[in-house]
Design an enzyme around this catalytic site. Structure first.
Site, PDB file in Angstrom:
ATOM      1  N   TYR A 192     -22.572  -4.593   0.274  1.00  0.00           N
ATOM      2  CA  TYR A 192     -22.515  -3.856  -0.989  1.00  0.00           C
ATOM      3  C   TYR A 192     -23.140  -2.465  -0.804  1.00  0.00           C
ATOM      4  CZ  TYR A 192     -23.044  -2.766  -5.942  1.00  0.00           C
ATOM      5  OH  TYR A 192     -22.966  -2.161  -7.168  1.00  0.00           O
ATOM      6  N   THR A 217     -16.588   0.509  -9.432  1.00  0.00           N
ATOM      7  CA  THR A 217     -16.399   1.834 -10.025  1.00  0.00           C
ATOM      8  C   THR A 217     -17.678   2.337 -10.684  1.00  0.00           C
ATOM      9  OG1 THR A 217     -15.533   0.676 -11.941  1.00  0.00           O
ATOM     10  CG2 THR A 217     -13.917   1.626 -10.461  1.00  0.00           C
ATOM     11  N   ASP A 218     -18.592   1.419 -11.023  1.00  0.00           N
ATOM     12  CA  ASP A 218     -19.760   1.864 -11.817  1.00  0.00           C
ATOM     13  C   ASP A 218     -20.653   2.840 -11.056  1.00  0.00           C
ATOM     14  OD1 ASP A 218     -20.799  -0.190 -10.203  1.00  0.00           O
ATOM     15  OD2 ASP A 218     -21.875  -1.193 -11.836  1.00  0.00           O
ATOM     16  N   GLY A 274     -25.630 -17.109  -8.198  1.00  0.00           N
ATOM     17  CA  GLY A 274     -24.846 -16.662  -7.036  1.00  0.00           C
ATOM     18  C   GLY A 274     -23.349 -16.787  -7.231  1.00  0.00           C
ATOM     19  N   ALA A 275     -22.898 -16.816  -8.470  1.00  0.00           N
ATOM     20  CA  ALA A 275     -21.470 -17.017  -8.747  1.00  0.00           C
ATOM     21  C   ALA A 275     -20.788 -15.717  -9.169  1.00  0.00           C
ATOM     22  CB  ALA A 275     -21.289 -18.074  -9.828  1.00  0.00           C
ATOM     23  N   ASP A 311     -23.750  -4.590 -14.827  1.00  0.00           N
ATOM     24  CA  ASP A 311     -24.197  -5.949 -15.141  1.00  0.00           C
ATOM     25  C   ASP A 311     -25.285  -5.958 -16.212  1.00  0.00           C
ATOM     26  OD1 ASP A 311     -22.531  -6.348 -13.015  1.00  0.00           O
ATOM     27  OD2 ASP A 311     -24.115  -6.902 -11.609  1.00  0.00           O
TER      28      ASP A 311
HETATM   29  C1  GLA Z   1     -22.123  -6.024  -8.686  1.00  0.00           C
HETATM   30  C2  GLA Z   1     -23.032  -4.874  -9.121  1.00  0.00           C
HETATM   31  C3  GLA Z   1     -22.373  -4.022 -10.196  1.00  0.00           C
HETATM   32  C4  GLA Z   1     -20.970  -3.594  -9.763  1.00  0.00           C
HETATM   33  C5  GLA Z   1     -20.172  -4.786  -9.243  1.00  0.00           C
HETATM   34  C6  GLA Z   1     -18.854  -4.377  -8.669  1.00  0.00           C
HETATM   35  O1  GLA Z   1     -21.938  -6.915  -9.750  1.00  0.00           O
HETATM   36  O2  GLA Z   1     -24.259  -5.365  -9.604  1.00  0.00           O
HETATM   37  O3  GLA Z   1     -23.175  -2.914 -10.496  1.00  0.00           O
HETATM   38  O4  GLA Z   1     -21.026  -2.574  -8.827  1.00  0.00           O
HETATM   39  O5  GLA Z   1     -20.880  -5.519  -8.265  1.00  0.00           O
HETATM   40  O6  GLA Z   1     -18.039  -3.852  -9.647  1.00  0.00           O
END
Ligand code: GLA
Length: 382
Positions: free
Chosen positions: A217, A33-34, A117-118, A167
């Site tokens: 992604y 959603t970000d 990587g987790a 993040d």
């Molecule tokens: C990764 C990205 C975040 C976010 C998430 C999914 O962690 O770095 O910005 O988009 O995926 O919510």
């Protein structure tokens, strides 16, 4: 770990370093959603990246990773992305320079206990630790929000992942015993107390990281942008999926591309789900919150298609256990961890059983972590 890090730095560079800590993150709900200007509900955790840093008298960057037992050296004038752990650090230095901040050469030794990587955003933690350390070291006077943006841009340009802001934001702004409700459009945020009386947050690490993670992604991001563009043709004020309703998607996106429709629908619903989950949290209704986590997993798996066999296995295995209120894949997907809310007295038994059945079904080792929320990026003193 800190004492060893300090010692390693002194051994390598014969200098007293400054130490900075930046944590990994979890996200309760609000996934993908970000970058769609929605909301997220992350928290920083008690697993972190640590860097020891000091200035150099020349214009070189000298790095050492304790984990990889590997050194990396480059002149500031020669900065470019690498395929190694060093890229996140160099990406931050590069961003600072591009924005006109004056930095000189520096030494940096890195260690940490965020599993790599987790899906716990170890890379964001590295970026945030680096930008904070360089800000201190060269007295750059950058505020936290600006540091978050620098760290995010470093990820875009040096790791090639077009990530949203969650993040880096969570790593930098985390607060112990709280989750952060962040509006990714206005960047306004609110700390919400996380009260899980009698329950624990447990992460199950699938120990897989599928190689398509970053390309997929970026593809998801493009699909969302495509959906927005089709709606915008009819509603010019629409700038992101935040402004879009399911009805608009049905009208303007579904006839053009069913897959794009399904992706966008998940995001629009997830933004709504997060808002009601926040009400649950406020009321202390974690049963209801947990149900929403399962619903999120369903959407991430079937509609957004960012789960995988291993993660689906981990969620399905606990789904009907009354001691587990909620479970879902966390973060970008394609591997990494599931996040679970589990009754305290049942955690041990579930972990034990799941490790055995996961090994039998998937042939993989299961790691699990019981995590606490924690404060964001800071200097640490020994
Ligand atoms: C990764 C990205 C975040 C976010 C998430 C999914 O962690 O770095 O910005 O988009 O995926 O919510």
């Amino acid at each position: 770990m800190l004492v060893a890090l300090d010692k390693k730095y002194k051994e390598l560079f014969n200098q007293v370093p400054m130490l900075v800590r930046s944590p990994g993150r979890i996200n309760i709900i609000g996934e993908h959603t970000d970058y769609n200007e929605g909301f997220v509900l992350p928290a920083a955790i008690d697993k972190a990246i640590y860097v020891a840093v000091g200035q150099r008298t020349d214009n070189e960057i000298h790095l050492y990773s304790v984990d990889f037992k590997e050194a990396y050296k480059v002149a500031i004038s020669d900065l470019q992305p690498t395929e190694t752990w060093a890229t996140y650090i160099l990406g931050v230095a590069d961003q600072l320079i591009k924005r006109g901040y004056k930095i000189g050469g520096f030494n940096l030794v890195i260690d940490g206990d965020v599993p790599l990587g987790a899906g716990l955003s170890s890379s964001a933690a590295v970026e945030c630790a680096t930008v904070f350390a360089l800000k201190e070291l060269f007295a750059l006077g950058i505020d936290r929000m600006e540091m978050v943006k620098i760290a995010q841009k470093a990820e875009h340009e040096y790791a090639g992942v077009m990530c949203g802001i969650m993040d880096q934001f969570a790593s930098m702004f985390g607060k112990k015993d709280h989750v952060i409700k962040l509006d990714c459009r206005s960047l306004e945020y609110e700390y919400m107390p996380l009260k899980l009386d009698g329950y624990k947050l447990v992460l199950f690490n699938s120990n897989v990281k599928h190689s398509l993670a970053s390309t997929e992604y970026n593809t998801r991001r493009q699909q969302c942008e495509q959906g927005v563009a089709w709606v915008k043709e009819h509603h010019p004020h629409v700038n992101s999926l935040r402004d879009v309703s399911i009805q608009m998607l049905q009208q303007y996106v579904l006839p053009k591309d069913e897959l794009v429709f399904t992706r966008c629908k998940f995001v629009v619903e997830e933004i709504q789900r997060l808002l009601t989950a926040c009400e649950d949290l406020q009321k202390g209704d974690i049963v209801s919150l947990g149900k929403k986590m399962f619903a999120t997993h369903e959407g991430l798996s079937k509609e957004y298609e960012v789960s995988c066999e291993e993660l689906d296995y981990l969620v399905n295995a606990v789904k009907h256990n009354p001691a587990v209120l909620g479970a879902r894949v966390m973060g970008g997907g394609f591997g990494g961890c599931t996040i679970n809310i589990i009754r305290e007295d049942a955690v041990e038994g579930i972990v034990e059983k799941l490790a055995i059945s996961y090994k039998a079904a998937m042939g993989l080792h299961l790691s699990s972590y019981s995590v606490q929320t924690d404060d964001g990026t800071s200097i640490v003193y020994l």
